[in-house]
Design an enzyme around this catalytic site. Sequence first.
Site, PDB file in Angstrom:
ATOM      1  N   ASP A  67      54.442  42.329  42.304  1.00 38.04           N
ATOM      2  CA  ASP A  67      55.507  42.523  43.282  1.00 38.04           C
ATOM      3  C   ASP A  67      56.659  43.280  42.645  1.00 38.04           C
ATOM      4  O   ASP A  67      56.785  43.317  41.430  1.00 38.04           O
ATOM      5  CB  ASP A  67      56.047  41.155  43.731  1.00 38.04           C
ATOM      6  CG  ASP A  67      55.042  40.416  44.587  1.00 38.04           C
ATOM      7  OD1 ASP A  67      54.083  41.057  45.034  1.00 38.04           O
ATOM      8  OD2 ASP A  67      55.231  39.205  44.795  1.00 38.04           O
ATOM      9  N   LYS A 116      56.610  44.739  48.818  1.00 40.30           N
ATOM     10  CA  LYS A 116      56.817  45.067  50.235  1.00 40.30           C
ATOM     11  C   LYS A 116      58.176  45.717  50.387  1.00 40.30           C
ATOM     12  O   LYS A 116      59.156  45.256  49.833  1.00 40.30           O
ATOM     13  CB  LYS A 116      56.740  43.784  51.059  1.00 40.30           C
ATOM     14  CG  LYS A 116      55.404  43.113  50.923  1.00 40.30           C
ATOM     15  CD  LYS A 116      55.360  41.820  51.689  1.00 40.30           C
ATOM     16  CE  LYS A 116      54.111  41.052  51.358  1.00 40.30           C
ATOM     17  NZ  LYS A 116      54.281  40.140  50.225  1.00 40.30           N
ATOM     18  N   MET A 165      65.712  34.136  49.899  1.00 41.54           N
ATOM     19  CA  MET A 165      65.753  35.303  50.787  1.00 41.54           C
ATOM     20  C   MET A 165      66.894  35.218  51.776  1.00 41.54           C
ATOM     21  O   MET A 165      66.767  35.574  52.936  1.00 41.54           O
ATOM     22  CB  MET A 165      64.423  35.440  51.554  1.00 41.54           C
ATOM     23  CG  MET A 165      63.257  35.671  50.631  1.00 41.54           C
ATOM     24  SD  MET A 165      61.683  35.776  51.477  1.00 41.54           S
ATOM     25  CE  MET A 165      61.219  34.057  51.581  1.00 41.54           C
TER      26      MET A 165
HETATM   27  N1  SAH Z   1      57.775  33.094  44.725  1.00 37.74           N
HETATM   28  C1  SAH Z   1      59.173  33.309  44.415  1.00 37.74           C
HETATM   29  C2  SAH Z   1      60.011  33.508  45.648  1.00 37.74           C
HETATM   30  C3  SAH Z   1      59.669  34.743  46.432  1.00 37.74           C
HETATM   31  S1  SAH Z   1      60.747  34.971  47.782  1.00 37.74           S
HETATM   32  C4  SAH Z   1      59.697  32.146  43.567  1.00 37.74           C
HETATM   33  O1  SAH Z   1      59.008  31.141  43.432  1.00 37.74           O
HETATM   34  O2  SAH Z   1      60.796  32.244  43.055  1.00 37.74           O
HETATM   35  C5  SAH Z   1      61.975  36.013  47.065  1.00 37.74           C
HETATM   36  C6  SAH Z   1      63.287  35.270  46.929  1.00 37.74           C
HETATM   37  O3  SAH Z   1      63.300  34.497  45.748  1.00 37.74           O
HETATM   38  C7  SAH Z   1      64.474  36.195  46.764  1.00 37.74           C
HETATM   39  O4  SAH Z   1      64.924  36.681  48.010  1.00 37.74           O
HETATM   40  C8  SAH Z   1      65.483  35.259  46.139  1.00 37.74           C
HETATM   41  O5  SAH Z   1      66.050  34.406  47.104  1.00 37.74           O
HETATM   42  C9  SAH Z   1      64.610  34.426  45.239  1.00 37.74           C
HETATM   43  N2  SAH Z   1      64.593  34.945  43.864  1.00 37.74           N
HETATM   44  C10 SAH Z   1      63.528  35.347  43.161  1.00 37.74           C
HETATM   45  N3  SAH Z   1      63.873  35.730  41.921  1.00 37.74           N
HETATM   46  C11 SAH Z   1      65.205  35.546  41.817  1.00 37.74           C
HETATM   47  C12 SAH Z   1      66.156  35.749  40.782  1.00 37.74           C
HETATM   48  N4  SAH Z   1      65.804  36.227  39.580  1.00 37.74           N
HETATM   49  N5  SAH Z   1      67.450  35.444  41.034  1.00 37.74           N
HETATM   50  C13 SAH Z   1      67.815  34.958  42.237  1.00 37.74           C
HETATM   51  N6  SAH Z   1      66.955  34.761  43.250  1.00 37.74           N
HETATM   52  C14 SAH Z   1      65.663  35.030  43.058  1.00 37.74           C
END
Ligand code: SAH
Length: 481
Positions: free
Chosen positions: A249, A271, A385
Amino acid sequence: MTARLFPLFADLRDRTVLVVGGGSVARRKVAALLDTGARIVIGAPALDPGLAALADEGRIETIHGDFDAAWLDDIWLVIAATDDGAVNRAIAATAETRRIWANVVDDAELSSIHLPARVERGPLQIAISSGGGAPMLARHLREQLETQFDESLGVLAELLRRSRASIRERLPDLPARRRFFDRILAGPIPALLRRGDAISAERALQANIGAASPVRGRVALVGAGPGDPGLLTLRALRLLNEADVILHDRLVSADVLALARRDAELIEVGKQVGGDHDATQSAIHRLLVDHTLAGKRVVRLKGGDPFVFGRGGEELEALRLHGIDFEVVPGITAAIACGAYAGIPLTHRDHAQSVRFVTAHTKSDDDGIDWRALAQDRQTLAFYMGVSGLERIRDRLIAHGRSASTPVALVENGTRASQRVITGTLGELPELARAHRVSAPAILFVGEVAALATRLHWFGATPLQRAPAPAARGEPLARAA
Ligand code: SAH
């Protein structure tokens, strides 16, 4: 940045190498050249006894006298090993105009080619260079490596070299061959050689070659964590090191991707915002299936944890449909990681007895989210998100009874060098995000624990606080003490 040296291994067989100088330094260089098959010519007014003996045996040729440019005729490589700086400089300068590689002993500046520190085990060589800047460090590393790799490695390299053609013939496909070698090297053969049992090792290798057949690829669905590569699991790291293809991703950090096997094929399948998610998702399914059926080891790498808002489940369904094997490696999800790196304990005896991971990525009012449950106090909410939906989150929570003074924290680019933490209250949440121009990826924490970031932060920049008052917009942002 200074230019890097490019490492090469040279085939010197029947090529002429000139060594200028007849003392002990020249003798050491000649010794290193003896088993390369090079034609070695020594030019010097006089030779030390060791070199004279080699000349008597006919293993080196000699030219007597002071350096002359004509010595460089038909030479591939020259090593200047005299104790006269002016002569060494003249050799380097002449070689340069004639496009002959020159090594000037102990002078990195004058050398167009460097001779590395070496560890040798049979045909296997490990060469170390510090770029000429720290030869003692290179030497020190070499000594460490000498103790780490025992002599049987040379025998192993020789054994594999002898079987190379038959292995290629049996397994023409590169990924299959790679798997074969991974299996061989992790199996009993290296240990047999360490015990000195070359015959059993050879027999075991032949049996393995005979039984080898191309096998099907498999998929690992791997969580890459939030960005800091130190938060990968050991298993994730191992799989990244073995992968033929990595479908990742956009959220996966460059620092994590840098740990992938050098020649792995990296494919970004992120995406696009506003893009057709379902079309992208089925394209991802197709890539996964195609590469796996082609016998590749595929890693599907997702930000955070693959089963937390990652559609990992859907991808596995697609694989199951094609009868493809898979494994799942959990990752540290954004809420856990960002909480830790922002100094926000997600639960706390005094403030929060539970924590909920919520996606704010729903458009309609009829979003199926139980806002009444979310609005209850003594719990922590982690909204993924959420950047574009903050207004709605605030309005819904307050409408369902959560106080406008509830602490909130936004963590942007959590665990990365660019991490920002912004704290404030639920009532001012959208203004807070706007004032500090918060952008994705960012996670929102709602609950009393969010206020602890101002005291417990330890990583990256100090938390930013509150939206600047409207009149003061554009002035430097307030920072927590
Ligand atoms: N599978 C991922 C989440 C995917 S959805 C997980 O477990 O973390 C994507 C969302 O994850 C982003 O919109 C944000 O809200 C959060 N996110 C992922 N990485 C991040 C980071 N380094 N800092 C802050 N938010 C993060």
